[in-house]
Design a protein around this motif. Sequence first.
Motif, PDB file in Angstrom:
ATOM      1  N   GLY A   1       0.820  -1.198   0.000  1.00 54.51           N
ATOM      2  CA  GLY A   1       0.000   0.000   0.000  1.00 54.51           C
ATOM      3  C   GLY A   1       0.856   1.250   0.000  1.00 54.51           C
ATOM      4  N   ILE A   2       0.277   2.336  -0.509  1.00 53.87           N
ATOM      5  CA  ILE A   2       1.036   3.586  -0.627  1.00 53.87           C
ATOM      6  C   ILE A   2       0.837   4.429   0.626  1.00 53.87           C
ATOM      7  N   VAL A   3       1.962   4.923   1.146  1.00 60.07           N
ATOM      8  CA  VAL A   3       1.959   5.842   2.287  1.00 60.07           C
ATOM      9  C   VAL A   3       2.710   7.089   1.858  1.00 60.07           C
ATOM     10  N   TRP A   4       2.001   8.207   1.731  1.00 62.53           N
ATOM     11  CA  TRP A   4       2.648   9.476   1.365  1.00 62.53           C
ATOM     12  C   TRP A   4       3.188  10.128   2.645  1.00 62.53           C
ATOM     13  N   ALA A   5       4.435  10.519   2.599  1.00 63.63           N
ATOM     14  CA  ALA A   5       5.082  11.097   3.782  1.00 63.63           C
ATOM     15  C   ALA A   5       6.037  12.194   3.352  1.00 63.63           C
ATOM     16  N   LEU A   6       6.412  13.042   4.286  1.00 67.84           N
ATOM     17  CA  LEU A   6       7.422  14.053   4.027  1.00 67.84           C
ATOM     18  C   LEU A   6       8.780  13.385   3.839  1.00 67.84           C
TER      19      LEU A   6
END
Length: 771
Positions: free
Chosen positions: A178-183
């Motif tokens: 799954g995709i996790v968008w993070a800084l």
Amino acid sequence: MRAMLRWAHADLRTHRGEALFMVAATAGIVASLLLATALFGYATNPWQRVFTQSRGAHVWIHTGPGADAGSLAALDGVEQLSGPYRTAAGTVASRGARAGVELRATGAEPPATGRPLLTSGRWLDDTVPDGVVLESGLARALWAEPGDRLTLPAGRTLTVLGVADSAEPRYRPGERPGIVWALPRAVPDTRGGGKVVGLRLTDPDDTDYTVQRAVTALGAGAVTDVSTWQQSRAEAQSDTKLLGQVLGLFGIGALLAAALAVFGAISTRVRGHLRDISVLKAIGFTPGQVVCVFLVQHVAFAVLGATLATAVVQTLGRRLPGRLGDAVGVWQGLPGHMAELLAVPVAAVLFIGAATCLAAWRAGRVDPVPVVPATTAPGSGPRRTSPRAGLSRAALGALALRVPAALVLGWHQAFGRGRRAPATIFRLALPLLLVTVALSAWTTIERFDSRPEQLGHAAALTARPDVTLTDRRASALLEANDKVTAAHPGLEVAALVPGQTGTIALRGLGTRDEPYPYTIAEGRALAGPDEAVAGQGLLDLLDVRVGDWIRVTVGGHPQVLHLVGRSIEPENGGRVVSTSLDTLRENDPALSPTLYQLRLEPGADPSTVRAELTHASKGHLDIHEVTTPADRLSALRGVVVGLITVLALIGLTELSTAIGGSIRDGERDLLALKAIGFSPRQITAVTVTAIGCTALAAALAATALGVPFAHWLIDHEARTTGIGSGIAQAPPVGYIAAMSAAAVLGAIALAVLPAARAARRRLADTLSSVA
């Protein structure tokens, strides 16, 4: 006009039950078609909506960390890039659930291309350095919401700020992270990391050509995975498209059956009302007026049924349980909803009206003066013929063997009416044939649950060890459980197909000493080095057959495989090539298993075994139950029940028509039967036997044609979806016997009362009806 309305009103009062069945059948048909339309819209438009609103990328390319992915912006046909983004693989846990993820470094502002659409919470914020946004499918798997904390293996925690929809391929446990968008500061720069870049194209039809040029520009060794918008859309459609196709197919079949039932009802009514029609013409009705009466009457039934179905679906459709309710809710919010809501009922009414025209036209051709039968001389009274007249040799032989005369005459009445008998049997057999197909679909779905090992799912659990577990230690933990009969080591990697236009799944499972039991539908199982089996989707993609050699590229290394068989592959659209782990290791000895497919003892509960293994490994094994198509098609069971109900209504309509026609056709014989001493009970038995024989012939015909037709239809559908033919399962004999018995016994039960009433009619009434 007033006279026409009065006659239509009187006719309706006389045949209330038949009219009610007609309205109910039409309502069921239109409701099925509307639900099919909703499912088609639900399958396609949600993904299209997300893709359009997010300015989704047509191609997503994963590369190694050293690839110059930004140079792809200079390729012809590339309108805009999304990224490149730095990525890192990991595992997160929340509320006892674990999932593999791809941490993607992005900015505090959502990207212009491939922009995730927030469904809850908010986007990344510089003031929350450990904040992340989860892809919606991943969030559901983790039971995570904004404000929750996610745990990484190293002890780090992440704060969920939001949940977003994306047009990229969805999260699949154990198969796709799954995709996790993070800084950027929250994404570790590890050796196993890489980059991902999205390409938005000026012409989506050039996707394959652009992918080929992009892979060439970056180098095949630098590309680890490629996904296109066509694959993402097909994956989004896969769970509901089949439901829509099934509903559409049965809706069309039921519409045809209803149209034939209407035609038979009007034809029977014309034969039974020849005298009334003649009187109408004698008092001044024109042929056009007679046709208009019948046509308008039955079109009114269709309009009423279609209106009821439309109102019910529009007002209560979203309250249906499961995916059907969700589909109707999404469909009602789409721009073309109202046009489809009106077009489907109108098309159904027009179709039924067209089938009505021919029978109504026959009513207009009736002569104003009834024609006296040639066998009856003027003024000689009713026919004085014996019921034995015109009996076949078989019937006469049955009488000679002392078979009850009522049964013999009933059989003769059912099959001795020239062209009418085959037509009635055909009209009654059509809904029964569709019921047989529905039962076959139900049985095939049940087969995925009861015998998954025959349909490509020999393993019940998939175990993935973390980096702290060695291969030997993981195998020992798994084999220590007495409910695990085999733990097949393996791995699955993305491989580039010839031409480098896309990726497929290359799977290595089992060893030559303990091979994995693939479900072989064509060819043979693996037996030697470099041998592989492939799914139907891969055979179609590469345009190859069993016996051919194929060449794929894995991490820059070519892999040449000999296809010795076709396996049933329910996952990844059948675009899977499977071999043994030993074969993959011959090409790259450094490969080690990343997963284990666990086969369990018969009767073992997968959930219990999963909990035991998780506890024994102290959380170092990520274990998931293997999902089957039956899990995704669970809503189809309710659909099948609804379709059978609709088809039963149509069958009841046709039975009502057949009973009325049989009673009218037997009115002349009624005089002769009473004259030779038949009791009312025996006369009733004649009519009931005729109806029972007709229903039995229809059930036998439906079974003989329906079982092979269902087998072909299910296998054809499986082939087009990539699973491959060989999954169709005929209904158990008990199901077929129960359907046939229900049809025959139901027909007899419906015929008893009207046949008994007709048998007790006075001789004066009978003489007036045949005069």
